[in-house]
Design a protein around this motif. Structure first.
Motif, PDB file in Angstrom:
ATOM      1  N   SER A 224      -3.566  20.036  44.717  1.00  0.00           N
ATOM      2  CA  SER A 224      -2.293  20.188  45.417  1.00  0.00           C
ATOM      3  C   SER A 224      -1.164  20.454  44.436  1.00  0.00           C
ATOM      4  CB  SER A 224      -1.975  18.927  46.227  1.00  0.00           C
ATOM      5  OG  SER A 224      -1.855  17.819  45.379  1.00  0.00           O
ATOM      6  N   SER A 225      -0.118  21.115  44.909  1.00  0.00           N
ATOM      7  CA  SER A 225       1.037  21.367  44.065  1.00  0.00           C
ATOM      8  C   SER A 225       2.212  21.780  44.934  1.00  0.00           C
ATOM      9  CB  SER A 225       0.743  22.457  43.029  1.00  0.00           C
ATOM     10  OG  SER A 225       0.551  23.692  43.670  1.00  0.00           O
TER      11      SER A 225
ATOM     12  N   LEU B 182       7.221  25.236  49.022  1.00  0.00           N
ATOM     13  CA  LEU B 182       5.824  25.297  49.461  1.00  0.00           C
ATOM     14  C   LEU B 182       5.067  24.109  48.889  1.00  0.00           C
ATOM     15  CD1 LEU B 182       3.301  26.641  50.678  1.00  0.00           C
ATOM     16  CD2 LEU B 182       3.001  27.765  48.479  1.00  0.00           C
ATOM     17  N   GLN B 183       4.611  23.229  49.775  1.00  0.00           N
ATOM     18  CA  GLN B 183       3.748  22.124  49.380  1.00  0.00           C
ATOM     19  C   GLN B 183       2.329  22.473  49.789  1.00  0.00           C
ATOM     20  OE1 GLN B 183       4.213  18.939  47.799  1.00  0.00           O
ATOM     21  NE2 GLN B 183       1.982  19.169  47.791  1.00  0.00           N
ATOM     22  N   ARG B 184       1.483  22.716  48.808  1.00  0.00           N
ATOM     23  CA  ARG B 184       0.107  23.100  49.115  1.00  0.00           C
ATOM     24  C   ARG B 184      -0.772  21.876  49.260  1.00  0.00           C
ATOM     25  NH1 ARG B 184      -0.701  27.363  44.358  1.00  0.00           N
ATOM     26  NH2 ARG B 184       0.531  25.792  43.297  1.00  0.00           N
ATOM     27  N   GLY B 185      -1.627  21.881  50.276  1.00  0.00           N
ATOM     28  CA  GLY B 185      -2.570  20.798  50.480  1.00  0.00           C
ATOM     29  C   GLY B 185      -3.681  20.863  49.442  1.00  0.00           C
TER      30      GLY B 185
ATOM     31  N   GLY C   7      -4.121  14.803  51.798  1.00  0.00           N
ATOM     32  CA  GLY C   7      -3.105  15.751  51.350  1.00  0.00           C
ATOM     33  C   GLY C   7      -2.662  16.654  52.470  1.00  0.00           C
ATOM     34  N   GLY C   8      -3.499  16.762  53.525  1.00  0.00           N
ATOM     35  CA  GLY C   8      -3.103  17.501  54.711  1.00  0.00           C
ATOM     36  C   GLY C   8      -2.970  18.995  54.512  1.00  0.00           C
ATOM     37  N   ALA C   9      -2.188  19.598  55.406  1.00  0.00           N
ATOM     38  CA  ALA C   9      -2.037  21.047  55.449  1.00  0.00           C
ATOM     39  C   ALA C   9      -1.014  21.525  54.431  1.00  0.00           C
ATOM     40  CB  ALA C   9      -1.613  21.473  56.845  1.00  0.00           C
ATOM     41  N   ASP C  10      -0.986  22.830  54.235  1.00  0.00           N
ATOM     42  CA  ASP C  10       0.114  23.437  53.499  1.00  0.00           C
ATOM     43  C   ASP C  10       1.372  23.290  54.350  1.00  0.00           C
ATOM     44  OD1 ASP C  10      -1.656  24.336  51.562  1.00  0.00           O
ATOM     45  OD2 ASP C  10      -1.997  26.210  52.593  1.00  0.00           O
ATOM     46  N   VAL C  11       2.491  23.096  53.693  1.00  0.00           N
ATOM     47  CA  VAL C  11       3.755  22.961  54.420  1.00  0.00           C
ATOM     48  C   VAL C  11       4.801  23.816  53.719  1.00  0.00           C
ATOM     49  CG1 VAL C  11       5.572  21.402  55.207  1.00  0.00           C
ATOM     50  CG2 VAL C  11       3.205  20.595  55.093  1.00  0.00           C
ATOM     51  N   VAL C  12       5.493  24.663  54.491  1.00  0.00           N
ATOM     52  CA  VAL C  12       6.596  25.458  53.960  1.00  0.00           C
ATOM     53  C   VAL C  12       7.881  24.955  54.613  1.00  0.00           C
ATOM     54  CG1 VAL C  12       7.595  27.751  53.679  1.00  0.00           C
ATOM     55  CG2 VAL C  12       5.111  27.472  53.663  1.00  0.00           C
TER      56      VAL C  12
ATOM     57  N   THR D  78       3.278  25.134  58.945  1.00  0.00           N
ATOM     58  CA  THR D  78       2.221  24.287  58.400  1.00  0.00           C
ATOM     59  C   THR D  78       0.870  24.902  58.725  1.00  0.00           C
ATOM     60  OG1 THR D  78       2.068  22.946  60.412  1.00  0.00           O
ATOM     61  CG2 THR D  78       3.583  22.181  58.687  1.00  0.00           C
ATOM     62  N   GLY D  79      -0.154  24.545  57.959  1.00  0.00           N
ATOM     63  CA  GLY D  79      -1.500  25.036  58.232  1.00  0.00           C
ATOM     64  C   GLY D  79      -2.177  25.538  56.980  1.00  0.00           C
TER      65      GLY D  79
END
Length: 259
Positions: free
Chosen positions: A32-33, A51-54, A63-68, A121-122
């Motif tokens: 993640s980053s 951008l939070q990448r899962g 860590g879940g999904a990617d979130v923008v 998200t996703g």
């Protein structure tokens, strides 16, 4: 779920006034980053995309999904601010990549300093582009008339047979235009750079990469008509280097601005 978002240089492609960094769409890394990048309406800073990448392929994984997310990091209040996220369509070498639909189109009002919200998200494409399609501070419009949200039709001709598709588009101040059209069993994504007297380029990806074709910009019959609230682009077509299927003889793109 993390993917290799072509960041910095690739997520620099997220800057609305830039021509988006490119990379293949489905490369992922188990880690993640977070990446942040400033976005602009033409030359005016309007905030920051984060951008939070899962950390996996599964949205339910730790860590879940990617979130923008978007945050108004400026001291400005925007009466209207429209932010759209779209996949990058090509790599820096101009080769075709798998298609994904446009991802999200968010219209905000009364965006005060410090406003923060989630845009998407996703499990997201590995390379994204941000379009600031509208930005209004007070009564001042901060983007050029080339920027906007569009709706209309895309028509292809093979011989005298037309194939008409509903179409939607996104564009930014620099003239980058992305259009998506679809019919049952088929789809088309097209990119163009708006300019006068005709676009610098037009590349279409119908359904898959092996049908890529380009506008014939040398064709005297090809024409671009730009108005404040409409785009009409008509041209013959030529095959791209990866074309293995029959391409249309010509096409017409007709779009009107969405308020």
């Amino acid at each position: 779920m993390r993917r290799r978002l072509p960041l910095a240089a690739r997520l620099a492609g997220l800057v609305a006034a830039a021509s988006a960094a490119t990379a293949c769409i489905d490369t992922r890394v188990e880690q993640s980053s977070t990446t942040r990048v400033d976005i602009r309406a033409d030359t005016t800073l309007v905030g920051q995309v984060n951008l939070q990448r899962g950390n996996g392929f599964d949205i339910s994984a730790p860590g879940g999904a990617d979130v923008v997310t978007y945050r108004n990091t400026t001291t400005r209040t925007f009466a209207r601010l429209s932010i759209a996220l779209s996949e990058n369509l090509t790599t820096s070498q101009g080769t075709c990549v798998p298609l994904r639909p446009m991802l999200t189109d968010t219209v905000l009002t009364n965006v005060i300093p410090g406003t923060e919200l989630t845009l998407l998200t996703g499990i997201l494409p590995s390379s994204l582009r941000v379009f600031v399609t509208e930005a209004v501070e007070g009564t001042t419009r901060l983007v050029t008339t080339l920027a906007g949200r569009w709706s209309g039709t895309y028509t292809e001709w093979t011989g005298t047979t037309p194939k008409v598709r509903p179409a939607s588009g996104l564009s930014q101040s620099g003239g980058r235009l992305v259009v998506r059209a679809s019919l049952p069993g088929d789809s088309l994504v097209a990119e163009s750079q708006l300019s006068t007297p005709r676009p610098l380029n037009f590349t279409a990806y119908p359904n898959s990469c092996d049908g890529l074709y380009l506008a014939d910009v040398q064709n005297a019959e090809g024409r671009l008509t730009l108005a404040t609230d409409s785009i009409v682009y008509v041209s013959r077509t030529v095959g791209g280097v990866s074309t293995t299927r029959t391409i249309p003889d010509s096409f017409a793109l007709r779009l009107t601005r969405i308020p």
